[in-house]
Design a protein around this motif. Structure first.
Motif, PDB file in Angstrom:
ATOM      1  N   PHE C  30       0.840  -1.203   0.000  1.00 39.51           N
ATOM      2  CA  PHE C  30       0.000   0.000   0.000  1.00 39.51           C
ATOM      3  C   PHE C  30       0.878   1.257   0.000  1.00 39.51           C
ATOM      4  O   PHE C  30       0.563   2.246  -0.654  1.00 39.51           O
ATOM      5  N   GLN C  31       1.982   1.203   0.732  1.00 33.80           N
ATOM      6  CA  GLN C  31       2.887   2.355   0.753  1.00 33.80           C
ATOM      7  C   GLN C  31       3.485   2.624  -0.630  1.00 33.80           C
ATOM      8  O   GLN C  31       3.731   3.772  -1.003  1.00 33.80           O
ATOM      9  N   ASN C  32       3.721   1.548  -1.388  1.00 35.74           N
ATOM     10  CA  ASN C  32       4.354   1.718  -2.699  1.00 35.74           C
ATOM     11  C   ASN C  32       3.364   2.099  -3.799  1.00 35.74           C
ATOM     12  O   ASN C  32       3.784   2.373  -4.920  1.00 35.74           O
ATOM     13  N   ASN C  33       2.083   2.064  -3.493  1.00 29.11           N
ATOM     14  CA  ASN C  33       1.084   2.347  -4.524  1.00 29.11           C
ATOM     15  C   ASN C  33       0.568   3.774  -4.340  1.00 29.11           C
ATOM     16  O   ASN C  33      -0.049   4.100  -3.321  1.00 29.11           O
ATOM     17  N   SER C  34       0.800   4.597  -5.365  1.00 25.72           N
ATOM     18  CA  SER C  34       0.460   6.023  -5.225  1.00 25.72           C
ATOM     19  C   SER C  34      -1.042   6.246  -5.203  1.00 25.72           C
ATOM     20  O   SER C  34      -1.500   7.333  -4.850  1.00 25.72           O
ATOM     21  N   PHE C  36      -3.000   4.844  -3.169  1.00 27.85           N
ATOM     22  CA  PHE C  36      -3.458   4.669  -1.786  1.00 27.85           C
ATOM     23  C   PHE C  36      -2.657   5.563  -0.836  1.00 27.85           C
ATOM     24  O   PHE C  36      -1.502   5.909  -1.113  1.00 27.85           O
ATOM     25  N   GLN C  37      -3.285   5.910   0.256  1.00 19.15           N
ATOM     26  CA  GLN C  37      -2.582   6.564   1.356  1.00 19.15           C
ATOM     27  C   GLN C  37      -2.849   5.720   2.602  1.00 19.15           C
ATOM     28  O   GLN C  37      -3.997   5.626   3.075  1.00 19.15           O
ATOM     29  N   LEU C  38      -1.786   5.105   3.100  1.00 18.22           N
ATOM     30  CA  LEU C  38      -1.934   4.233   4.277  1.00 18.22           C
ATOM     31  C   LEU C  38      -1.889   5.074   5.547  1.00 18.22           C
ATOM     32  O   LEU C  38      -0.931   5.818   5.775  1.00 18.22           O
ATOM     33  N   ARG C  55      10.584   2.901  12.921  1.00 20.04           N
ATOM     34  CA  ARG C  55      10.844   4.198  13.551  1.00 20.04           C
ATOM     35  C   ARG C  55      10.697   5.359  12.583  1.00 20.04           C
ATOM     36  O   ARG C  55      10.775   6.515  12.983  1.00 20.04           O
ATOM     37  N   TYR C  56      10.577   5.067  11.313  1.00 19.21           N
ATOM     38  CA  TYR C  56      10.684   6.131  10.318  1.00 19.21           C
ATOM     39  C   TYR C  56       9.347   6.526   9.701  1.00 19.21           C
ATOM     40  O   TYR C  56       9.272   7.495   8.970  1.00 19.21           O
ATOM     41  N   SER C  57       8.316   5.731   9.973  1.00 15.73           N
ATOM     42  CA  SER C  57       7.101   5.871   9.174  1.00 15.73           C
ATOM     43  C   SER C  57       6.091   6.795   9.822  1.00 15.73           C
ATOM     44  O   SER C  57       5.968   6.879  11.038  1.00 15.73           O
ATOM     45  N   SER C  58       5.317   7.440   8.970  1.00 16.14           N
ATOM     46  CA  SER C  58       4.218   8.272   9.441  1.00 16.14           C
ATOM     47  C   SER C  58       2.936   7.462   9.617  1.00 16.14           C
ATOM     48  O   SER C  58       1.927   7.994  10.067  1.00 16.14           O
ATOM     49  N   LEU C 166       4.651 -23.956   8.581  1.00 19.02           N
ATOM     50  CA  LEU C 166       4.190 -23.708   9.939  1.00 19.02           C
ATOM     51  C   LEU C 166       2.920 -24.503  10.197  1.00 19.02           C
ATOM     52  O   LEU C 166       1.946 -24.394   9.451  1.00 19.02           O
TER      53      LEU C 166
END
Lengths: 355, 355, 355, 355
Positions: C30-34, C36-38, C55-58, C166
């Motif tokens: 989802f982050q890589n697809n423009s 969408f806004q996750l 630690r880096y993500s919004s 598993l």
């Protein structure tokens, strides 16, 4: 001296000399070919010859080559003795008027090989070298692909033939294994492309007294290179030949019966200088083909059976076999140059003086 | 100038320079390592850097290396720019007091690489070369196998790294691919064995302006040889390394996840001269081992994660990383010698002047 | 309740629920697809969600699904929680007016799945099942091959999906692995061919409390059969699907990147009754095709990226996604019938009551 | 009636009946075994027998079985005719006092097979079934692994034997191919484990008049299952047997000469009920082994040569061969039950009434 009417439909009488590793395969294939009648299996170790012939066969074992050559029923002799004895045995057979098939390599040196070719020429006899791989369906197809232009301009050949192999006592790994690669190369190269030089390095890490691993690099007349890796010490068996062309690249993996031959429409294209102005623009015009791969259906013919058939055809028609003495001689020329290169630490040796 | 207390448990501030092919992998791995805090991704093409960082990240893209080097939070810089710029970027970072990680090859020449090593030495900074393969579980095991003597005396190494690869515009296939093979070689060779010479042949069959296929032959100090085949034009991907030893032979097939590493108890033994009297008897005493093959269980650690971890360890402890600048320099020495050999048509070039 | 103007070019606001095995893959895509806004990653274990986000993500981690569903910026929810919670989570999302993507299987039972389908229908919302394999280039091609008639009449399908996997705690191997095979089957079968019954046998040799190995046999409406082998205990990974047709047979070997898809012109033909008079003559007219094999070039698209793209397309256009809730429901119908068959020792269970 | 003194060191006189697909292999192996003297090759099509014998052999072709059985030099008869004729030919041979070797399957039905076993018993003659695979080095090793307990408790067996095979005119794919799998199963199963039921489904998608693809599921007496997939229509050749045990899992890939047999220390362990209190704790104690894989060195013995040797040993010692008539009969019992299951659409058929 035996003479053979070429229109004769009777089987060609044949004798096999040498009952070691390869001889039994020749025995079996001559027996299975109705165009031949096998009379003798000759070996200095007559007990070995007797064992190979078995309890059931009418083929006669013998240790006496003279007896064989004196037999008028014998029109042809197949030589599967150690390379160092090829000249002696094959020459005697030719001098007795027999057509001759010789296991690879044709002889122990280029000079010896030339002597055989000249003798056969003088007497009008068939001299054939048993370059078995040239009679496989794969190599037949490779020749078609290269001769027809289907792969485009030949760019490179990379051949790997490694295995845990018998460390030979009389010849090194180059003379033992590379004749396969070189005879295939000789057979499939387009008519206008020939090897022009060879460089070879080798190593004997086990103290065998001769190279057990070697790498050959051949420059070809069109600027392409062919590289051969032969190795007696590998725990895995690899027999892969990659043939790169400007239109197609072909991969022959001989240990993968499910995908022995693959023709790839994959590669890199660069727009030619004619089409472009300068270095900068050329670099921008590298393109990548990533098309389908085709694995063509191939017949299941046993190579040795086809080789024996070709020997018969050549004898009956009086025309050269596909892998004639000259082909064997060209291979010897490269082997000898490779040996010189090995002795000189890998120096490039030209092949200009070859037949 | 930045200083870093080695006992400090705070994350090491880091910047990545270069957002092309490899940079994003470094970005991801620095972000995943709690020992680092990634602050910047720097690229002349700031839009590319912005795309790599993405819409969600607090990492700042920039085109201004000066801004990065002026940031006191940045203790370390990872350089993933084209090889031709490594000297400039890495030297600026060292001069700004930053520890430096450089993508392979360390620099565009041996002289440039030496300048970086000397600068890092003078300043007491960590200089590391990203020889990623050295951090894979396979190569870690190969080093153990060779250093412990488990494979016996090293006899030969054969490395094939071929694929349909990107034809680079600034470097040939030797400088592009062989650093992998040479850095692995450097890492796994037992301490008493070193390359002493190299010969290289190459070809450019597509008119790319540089070698697209090359073969390197290295003589090692113990008499063994190492051979490397690198090729951008192969339609099939082969990444196989065979390491022959007197006790075991190891085969690493990196494209076969089911059998990546195989240790064979197969080989050829020859009784030594001490045990025997003469050539004749020696030849009789060739024997063949045909024992089991073992595929050892290997961890699934991502190599780049382990490399980043090692970079942190080296910085914190002030000790050299496993693949330090000197390792990178040794690889450059071989690459440069290989280029000289290529230019001389395959002549053997000694490596005596190497660091 | 959220509404989404289909002509809107703004990104679709999205939340991922579930930060276990699959959730992070959805987050990344989802982050890589423009399109969408996750905004959120929701998991009962908020520390796990925090770790995945990094630690880096919004993107905001949360344990509170209510908070997510109350966020008007969120137009869509992707559910990657255990199957037993799909109904609860997805239903809440639909009731909050969100479009919903659900990891396979759609729900824990056919009844639950139907409830989701009905709720999405009633509200005019997109309900999509993440049948990831259907978005791979291979399966896309398989569908084309079967729908176009290129393989001829479908004769049989054999699917093997085994690995050291598993051992799940809430579902058996059928519900864990067979959704892949069944969703692929659902996707590639020609429109006129449907499964009509299923028989399943399984075994639990390790005492896990549920089947760890199972074999499913499906009868198809055209008389062909499909067989599925799923296994958590195999030391080797096999993912092979063979699709036999009257004109071509296709083999998909998903663990062989060099030859992932192969189309064989090999097979057995029998002259039809119309052409022949009786049994005797028919038996004489069996013939074997042994033609070429073609491995078509396939793109390198990541399946999950294409799946996310399709989710966006479906939401924007208001048309059903390729793998909609009904596809998920059909798979549930087979899974449930397979469970009944397992409980009855392999009895054949009809699929007549399916949606 | 022929009698054979067991202490006799003279070769055992033997005749082969049937010169079709398998007969020539028997001819070759009897000729190569010094313990036998092959006198006859008998086939209704005497020209075919003559061709197989060849122009060189002292073995006599004949169409007259009576002539063969009347020959006092013949102590043993090997039957390689179609299965439907096994009873007639083998019974005639036994009644003539000959020891008998029969190609698999032993007979066309369980009743016919039992008649042969009883007749041989009554006369004290050797009756052997040519379950060739049981004489391969791999199967010999599999038996050792299972009988010794090295693989632990047997958990499951999965056997795949698929290929583009000859569509037989008298028998379906179960009777043609599954005898291999079932005879191997019979040979390797530990003494306390036996098949107790079989279920089979099949399909005839080409209109051949009999099943061309079939799946067999056998329940074993210890709770394990064995599954067999046989298929005449597959364009690829797969011959893989996976044997899962509580300590090791073994994979036999017969089309991969580089890795024919692999023993994996990989698997899933669950702590037993005795060690634990309840379901919850048990589920927490699933653990995964991920140890080494060993590919043991195996000899290169030809299976058929070993089978012929065993036939000789059994005749001379008067003790049952490893694959005696009873082994052949047990296989027939499963085949017949499988046919009943096929006819009933896959119903489970018990094997309680087997010998």
């Amino acid at each position: 001296v035996t003479t053979l009417a070429t229109t004769n439909k009777d089987p060609i009488g044949v004798a096999v000399v040498g009952a070691g590793y390869w001889g039994p395969n020749l025995v079996r294939n001559f027996q299975n070919n109705s165009g031949f009648q096998l009379h003798w299996l000759c070996d200095l170790d007559v007990e070995r010859a007797t064992r190979v012939v078995g309890r059931y066969s009418s083929v006669r074992p013998t240790a006496d080559l003279g007896e064989v050559l004196a037999d008028d029923r014998v029109h042809a002799v197949a030589v599967a003795t150690p390379a160092g004895t090829h000249l002696e045995v094959a020459l005697a057979a030719l001098e007795a008027g027999k057509h001759v098939l010789v296991e690879k390599p044709l002889a122990a040196s280029y000079a010896e090989g030339r002597r055989l070719v000249e003798e056969a020429d003088r007497r009008g006899l068939t001299l054939m070298c048993d370059h078995t791989f040239c009679y496989t369906p794969v190599v037949t197809r490779l020749r078609e692909l290269l001769h027809s232009g289907e792969v485009g301009e030949l760019q490179y050949i990379d051949s790997v033939r490694i295995n845990l192999g018998l460390v030979q006592r009389d010849i090194d790994v180059v003379w033992d294994l590379a004749p396969h690669d070189l005879s295939i190369l000789d057979y499939v190269l387009p008519p206008n492309v020939r090897p022009v030089s060879v460089a070879a390095v080798g190593t004997d890490p086990i103290g065998a007294g001769r190279s057990c691993i070697a790498y050959l690099t051949l420059a070809l007349s069109n600027g392409a290179i062919a590289h051969v890796h032969v190795n007696w010490l590998s725990p895995i068996k690899v027999r892969t030949v990659i043939i790169g062309g400007s239109k197609r690249t072909v991969v022959w993996d001989d240990v993968n019966p499910m995908l022995r031959l693959a023709i790839f429409d994959r590669g890199v294209d660069v727009a030619t200088k004619d089409e472009l102005g300068d270095q900068e623009r050329r670099e921008l015009l590298i393109s990548y083909r990533s098309g389908d791969m085709v694995a063509p259906a191939l017949g299941e013919r046993e190579a040795l059976a086809a080789m024996v058939e070709e020997f018969g055809r050549a004898i009956r028609t009086g025309t050269p076999p596909l892998t004639d003495g000259r082909a064997g001689l060209r291979v010897l020329g490269i082997l000898e140059a490779a040996s010189r290169s090995l002795a000189q630490g890998g120096a490039t040796v030209p092949l200009t003086d070859m037949a």
